[in-house]
Write a protein that holds these residues in place. Structure first.
Motif, short mmCIF file in Angstrom:
data_model
loop_
_atom_site.label_atom_id
_atom_site.label_comp_id
_atom_site.label_asym_id
_atom_site.label_seq_id
_atom_site.Cartn_x
_atom_site.Cartn_y
_atom_site.Cartn_z
N ALA A 1 52.92 23.04 27.24
CA ALA A 1 54.16 23.29 26.52
C ALA A 1 55.19 23.85 27.50
O ALA A 1 54.92 24.79 28.23
CB ALA A 1 53.92 24.29 25.41
N GLY A 2 56.36 23.26 27.53
CA GLY A 2 57.41 23.80 28.37
C GLY A 2 57.53 23.08 29.71
O GLY A 2 58.57 23.15 30.36
N ARG B 1 59.21 28.03 25.09
CA ARG B 1 58.17 27.15 24.55
C ARG B 1 56.79 27.56 25.03
O ARG B 1 55.82 27.49 24.29
CB ARG B 1 58.46 25.69 24.94
N GLU B 2 56.73 27.97 26.27
CA GLU B 2 55.46 28.40 26.84
C GLU B 2 54.96 29.66 26.11
O GLU B 2 53.77 29.79 25.76
CB GLU B 2 55.67 28.70 28.33
N GLY C 1 66.60 30.24 38.06
CA GLY C 1 65.51 30.95 37.40
C GLY C 1 64.26 30.12 37.18
O GLY C 1 63.31 30.58 36.56
N PRO D 1 42.73 30.80 37.14
CA PRO D 1 42.36 29.70 36.26
C PRO D 1 43.13 28.44 36.64
O PRO D 1 44.32 28.52 36.95
CB PRO D 1 42.75 30.18 34.86
N ARG E 1 36.89 36.68 37.92
CA ARG E 1 37.76 35.79 38.69
C ARG E 1 37.80 36.17 40.17
O ARG E 1 38.87 36.41 40.74
CB ARG E 1 39.16 35.79 38.08
N GLU F 1 53.75 28.82 22.57
CA GLU F 1 52.44 28.19 22.62
C GLU F 1 51.35 29.23 22.96
O GLU F 1 50.26 29.22 22.38
CB GLU F 1 52.46 27.06 23.66
N PRO G 1 33.62 35.82 35.37
CA PRO G 1 34.26 36.76 34.44
C PRO G 1 35.31 37.64 35.12
O PRO G 1 36.30 38.03 34.50
CB PRO G 1 33.09 37.62 33.94
N LEU H 1 50.90 26.00 31.29
CA LEU H 1 50.58 25.42 29.98
C LEU H 1 51.41 24.16 29.80
O LEU H 1 52.56 24.10 30.23
CB LEU H 1 50.94 26.41 28.86
N THR I 1 48.98 41.33 38.01
CA THR I 1 48.30 40.04 38.02
C THR I 1 49.31 38.89 38.04
O THR I 1 49.13 37.91 38.73
CB THR I 1 47.39 39.91 36.78
N ARG I 2 50.41 39.06 37.30
CA ARG I 2 51.40 38.00 37.25
C ARG I 2 52.28 37.95 38.51
O ARG I 2 52.54 36.91 39.08
CB ARG I 2 52.28 38.18 36.01
N TYR I 3 52.76 39.11 38.93
CA TYR I 3 53.77 39.12 40.00
C TYR I 3 53.25 39.56 41.36
O TYR I 3 53.99 39.57 42.33
CB TYR I 3 54.94 40.02 39.59
N PHE J 1 62.59 38.64 41.19
CA PHE J 1 62.14 37.50 40.39
C PHE J 1 63.15 37.22 39.29
O PHE J 1 63.85 38.13 38.84
CB PHE J 1 60.78 37.80 39.76
N PRO J 2 63.22 35.96 38.85
CA PRO J 2 64.07 35.68 37.69
C PRO J 2 63.48 36.34 36.44
O PRO J 2 62.26 36.37 36.28
CB PRO J 2 64.03 34.15 37.56
N ARG K 1 48.03 30.31 20.73
CA ARG K 1 46.65 30.24 21.21
C ARG K 1 45.95 31.59 21.21
O ARG K 1 44.75 31.67 20.97
CB ARG K 1 46.64 29.68 22.63
N ARG L 1 47.71 38.01 49.30
CA ARG L 1 47.70 38.42 47.90
C ARG L 1 46.31 38.24 47.28
O ARG L 1 45.98 38.87 46.29
CB ARG L 1 48.74 37.60 47.14
N CYS M 1 41.61 38.09 28.27
CA CYS M 1 41.64 38.05 29.74
C CYS M 1 40.88 36.87 30.32
O CYS M 1 41.11 36.48 31.45
CB CYS M 1 41.08 39.35 30.33
N THR M 2 39.94 36.32 29.58
CA THR M 2 39.21 35.18 30.13
C THR M 2 39.68 33.86 29.51
O THR M 2 39.10 32.82 29.77
CB THR M 2 37.69 35.34 29.91
N SER M 3 40.74 33.92 28.71
CA SER M 3 41.24 32.68 28.11
C SER M 3 42.12 31.95 29.13
O SER M 3 42.47 32.49 30.18
CB SER M 3 42.05 32.98 26.86
N GLU M 4 42.50 30.72 28.81
CA GLU M 4 43.32 29.94 29.74
C GLU M 4 44.80 30.32 29.63
O GLU M 4 45.62 29.87 30.40
CB GLU M 4 43.10 28.44 29.49
N VAL M 5 45.13 31.15 28.67
CA VAL M 5 46.53 31.51 28.46
C VAL M 5 46.98 32.47 29.57
O VAL M 5 46.33 33.47 29.82
CB VAL M 5 46.72 32.19 27.08
N PRO M 6 48.07 32.13 30.26
CA PRO M 6 48.51 33.00 31.35
C PRO M 6 49.23 34.24 30.80
O PRO M 6 50.45 34.28 30.76
CB PRO M 6 49.45 32.12 32.16
N ASP N 1 60.36 20.45 29.78
CA ASP N 1 61.69 21.07 29.86
C ASP N 1 62.03 21.43 31.30
O ASP N 1 63.12 21.16 31.80
CB ASP N 1 61.70 22.40 29.09
#
Ligand SMILES: Cc1cc2nc3c(=O)[nH]c(=O)nc-3n(C[C@H](O)[C@H](O)[C@H](O)COP(=O)(O)OP(=O)(O)OC[C@H]3O[C@@H](n4cnc5c(N)ncnc54)[C@H](O)[C@@H]3O)c2cc1C
Lengths: 485, 398
Positions: free
Chosen positions: A286-287, B235-236, A243, A214, A105, B239, A103, A284, B116-118, B175-176, B243, A162, B201-206, A290
């Motif tokens: 999708a994308g 597109r990402e 980019g 994940p 991670r 999507e 939970p 994902l 979390t992302r960067y 970052f771009p 979700r 990190r 937060c626990t889904s697979e979607v980033p 591309d």
């Protein structure tokens, strides 16, 4: 050889089978994966717990001997080599994953856990550990922490530091310190960040907390084949400046391609090519198409002869094979390999690659490049035979020139393998006396008695009190003859 | 405390100031543009501020390398204007003000919801030039994204809050700017919002960020709003939106696109501005509910039991809750210090922490800016002594 009394004491602490003193059995601990540096340790101890490490450290220090922490010995800078009869504390038996906390991670583990095993253990919960050194099926997370290791996918995901969120460390004075911990804000100095990359000089990490990610849902892998390596370098630079953020971008040059194709690892790369560029996108579904299409266009525009795509996992493994097996294949061409590790700004890649190839020609050496191109992290591998003393000398000169070339381009001498024994004398290429002096100072903050992995990272002639210290026989030159068996 | 600030125009001049202070036995307080004095409580009376605001030159910027080197005094807003035309950005979104300087952002070392992302601030600082408390100029790290040459002093200085040296120059990774930037706002009651946050937060979607905000602040009529930020290719993002909606089984109350989304988050950076009390409660993400409960108790007490200015917000991905309040100038509400101390005990029992980033002196002295960290105190002490032996600069970090 260590005193018999110490051997007995260590056996009492860790068990008799955990103390190795036989010459034959010590042989495998003489070097790490950079086999040109060989020194036999006084003994090897294999504790199982933080407490055993603590008592081992105290006992060895009491006997006035230096200590070298060691993971799997896959290091490429001589970091785990025991100078002056040091006692190696190996983490091979500290290989338990203590918790996988899905939970949140994160995972908590002992330092001897093999990198790939952590990801395998987390896979059931849809998670993995992102930093993926090419040696990941062998190297330990403890070693990764000590070297701040990278890997192909660090382009998108970042390097070890990190992901390390907490550490338990046994310091040379035998104290145990816990720093960090996820879910806790640690205001104040980033001791975890400072410890990561300290190459075994500050203490021994005995428990490590890391963040997990994940597993990405989809992957697209491309292989671009180029007639000129500079073109591949340009493609990399253009993809990034447009980019796009691929998960990985790796270049394998002509000599490496031919080595791989000549070996049992043959991956089906065209042997007349001068560069192969592996590009991977993940995320994902999708994308992804591309992105892969755009990257393909950039490769073709930069002069790629062809761009192959992997349609399934089997093809993906095949495209990666040439990259993953490169080191193994090179071992077939020459008995010895000097792996360099400079990082340069990405835009200078084409010029630097050309420069390296010229240096190789000038010294009549085979230089094979296989590297993390997206990060500008080069691995020119110089192939040689250490029994050929003339060649050995040329290797040293070429090696230094390559490093200087990279530093002049705004780069650094090591991007992921660490300084260790191999590059310590090159530290003055990038740092002045004040910086080196400060690093000595930081080292003493953790290790005032200079017992943890002495003789690594910092050149002794820059040590502030150098004049008062005993001679260190291991100055880090390449060993000119095969080690006695 | 509000002495006239010294504003050196070069690294050499900065060094002279430090050396002179050291010789005179006087004290300096490193600062940026001083948009946010007092942050973190690491200031104290009696020091002369040294502002890096004049050190704002861009020394090196090669867009294709996505790396920029500039004087520490460059404003984050100006930096954004310089790199923006190349569709690049520095995703530093720590609380503060966009007029704050790059050097101060590095010195405070705090990260925002995009961490979390960067990666955290410290993951994106590649190199620094600093003038240490004993007057040495050090150039540490470099201008490349991977660098393990020597011990990682860059990380040590990031977050050192002016206690080891004055940061004069910074190299950062850019970052771009993603092609699509979207924020979905889902409204709900307090526990509903937490459970939505957990699902996301626990889904697979980033997701790039997931924050809980009080409904009132964004004009929603429910108690809480979950703001889910999606960044990536069009597109990402499309999507991901599909979700997230499916996972939550509900439509967002509002969806913000591109410019709107960016403005929403830029405004959130200033959420703490003007507050005289800011507390940060950290816990593991799956104990967010407990940290929120502790934070609510603090907010209620800060309001003196009545309706007031206090508010809470949470970064759900990281399990970090913040409380903000504007307290009356004279007496802080009775019992506030006790409530904060209790909240600290509660989150510490879960392995978390409570730190104050702003507080009236009466409260700060009773509660303490941070929980005690005895284990690392000796190391911290020696580090401070190595760089600033005469305590010329800000006091050492706890
Ligand atoms: C074929 C091959 C490919 C490689 N690819 C990569 C790559 O892609 N990226 C990369 O970064 N590296 C790579 N490496 C280098 C190497 O694998 C890494 O540096 C790895 O992290 C070393 O781990 P190890 O367990 O083998 O450590 P060792 O070699 O045993 O030790 C390395 C250093 O860590 C210290 N150490 C080990 N454990 C601890 C501990 N618990 N506490 C404190 N200090 C400790 C040692 O003292 C030593 O200084 C590669 C090596 C090989 C042979």
């Amino acid at each position: 050889m260590i005193p018999g009394r110490l051997t007995k004491e260590l056996a009492r602490i860790c068990g008799r089978d955990a103390v190795i003193i036989d010459r034959d059995r010590l042989l495998v601990y003489e070097s790490d994966a950079l086999t040109a540096y060989r020194h036999r340790p006084g003994a090897v101890v294999l504790p199982r717990t933080t407490e055993e490490v603590r008592r081992t450290v105290q006992a060895v220090v009491r006997h006035g001997l230096p200590i070298v922490p060691r993971g799997a010995g896959t290091g490429l800078s001589g970091g785990a080599v025991a100078l002056n009869g040091a006692v190696v504390i190996g983490t091979a038996r500290m290989n338990r994953i203590l918790a996988i906390d899905a939970p949140n991670r994160r995972a908590v583990l002992q330092p001897g856990v093999i990198n790939a095993e952590l990801s395998a253990a987390a896979a059931g919960q849809g998670l993995y550990y992102a930093p993926d050194p090419s040696s990941q099926t062998a190297c330990t997370i403890g070693g990764n922490v000590a070297e701040n290791s990278g890997g192909p996918h660090c382009l998108k995901y970042g390097v070890t530091s990190r992901y390390v969120t907490g550490l338990t460390v046994v310091l040379p004075d035998g104290s145990v310190v816990k720093a960090g911990g996820q879910g806790r804000e640690a205001p104040g100095y980033d001791l975890v960040g400072l410890f990561v990359g300290s190459e075994g000089c500050f203490g021994i990490a005995t428990e490590i907390e890391v963040g997990l990610l994940p597993v990405p849902e989809g992957v697209r892998t491309l292989l671009g084949i180029f007639d000129r390596i500079e073109d591949a370098g340009r493609a990399v630079s253009e993809i990034i400046s447009a980019g796009l953020l691929p998960a990985a971008m790796e270049i394998i040059d002509g000599p490496t391609i031919r080595a791989v194709e000549d070996s049992v690892f043959a991956a089906g790369y065209p042997t007349d090519a001068e560069a192969a560029l592996v590009i991977e996108f993940d995320g994902l579904e999708a994308g992804l198409d591309d992105e892969a299409e755009r990257a393909t266009r950039f490769c073709l525009r930069a002069g790629a002869r062809e761009v192959r795509g992997a349609r399934d996992e089997e093809e993906r493994v095949a495209l990666w094979k040439g990259r993953k097996k490169a080191f193994g294949a090179m071992g077939r061409i020459a008995p010895d390999l000097l792996v360099q590790d400079a990082t340069v700004p990405r835009t200078t890649l084409p010029a630097i690659l050309k420069g390296i190839s010229e240096i190789g020609k000038r010294y009549n050496l085979i230089v094979a490049n296989v590297f993390h191109a997206g990060d500008g992290n080069l691995h020119p591998n110089i192939l040689f035979d250490r029994r050929d003393l003339d060649e050995l000398e040329r290797v040293e000169h070429a090696s230094k020139e390559i490093m200087q070339l990279c530093v002049d381009a705004g780069g650094t001498i090591t991007g992921e393998h660490g300084v260790g024994l191999d590059k310590k004398h090159h530290m003055p290429l990038i740092y002045g006396p004040d910086e080196l002096d400060t690093m000595w100072g930081i080292r003493r903050v953790f290790d005032p008695g200079a017992v943890m992995n002495p003789g690594k990272v910092l050149p002794e002639e820059t040590e502030p009190s150098h004049a008062n210290r005993g001679q260190d026989p291991a100055r880090g030159e390449l060993v000119g003859a095969p080690a006695p068996a | 405390m509000n002495n006239q600030a010294l504003t050196p125009e070069s690294t050499a001049e900065t060094r002279e100031i430090v050396l002179a202070a050291r010789a005179a036995g006087s004290r300096l307080l490193p600062a940026g543009r001083r948009t946010w004095p007092g942050a973190g409580g690491w200031t104290r009376d009696g020091g002369t501020p040294v502002s890096t605001s004049q050190l704002d030159t861009v020394h090196h910027y090669e867009p294709a390398d996505l790396i920029l080197t500039a004087g520490a005094g460059i404003g984050l807003d100006r930096l954004a204007r310089i790199v923006g035309p190349n569709r690049q950005w520095l995703p530093f979104d720590a609380p503060g003000s966009s007029a704050g300087t790059l050097g101060a952002a590095v010195a405070s070392g705090t990260s925002g919801p995009l961490r979390t992302r960067y990666g955290a601030t410290r993951d994106n600082v590649l190199g620094l030039e600093v003038v240490t408390g004993d007057g040495r100029t050090l150039r540490i790290g470099g201008r490349v994204v991977k660098n393990v040459a020597g011990y990682d002093l860059v990380r040590l200085f990031t977050g050192s809050r002016g206690s080891l040296g004055i940061i004069t120059r910074v190299s950062v990774r850019l970052f771009p700017i993603p092609g699509a930037d979207e924020t979905l706002l889902f409204a709900g009651g307090p526990s509903e919002a937490v459970s939505m946050a957990r699902t996301v937060c626990t889904s697979e979607v980033p997701v790039a960020a997931a924050e809980l905000v009080e409904g009132e602040e964004v004009g929603a009529d429910r108690a809480m709003v979950l703001a889910v930020r999606l960044l990536g290719g069009p597109r990402e993002v499309e999507e991901s939106r599909r979700r997230i909606r499916a996972a939550l089984g509900t439509e967002p109350w509002r969806a913000l696109h591109d410019g709107e989304s960016r403005r929403f988050h830029t405004a959130r950076i200033g959420w703490e501005e003007g507050a005289s009390l800011v507390a940060r409660l950290a816990a593991l993400p799956d104990r967010l509910d407990a940290a929120l409960a502790a934070a609510r108790a603090c907010a209620t007490r800060a309001n003196g039991g009545a309706q007031g200015s206090a508010a809470i917000t949470a970064d759900a991905l990281q399990g970090l809750v913040r409380v903000r309040a504007s307290l009356p100038d004279v007496d802080p509400p009775t019992g506030l210090a006790e409530t904060l101390a209790t909240a600290r005990r509660d989150v510490e029992a879960l392995g978390g922490s409570l730190t104050l980033s702003h507080a009236p002196p009466q409260v700060a002295t009773r509660v303490g800016w941070t929980g005690s960290r005895r284990e690392t105190a000796a190391l911290t002490e020696r580090i401070k002594a190595l760089f600033d032996p005469d305590s010329v600069l800000a006091p050492r970090c706890p």
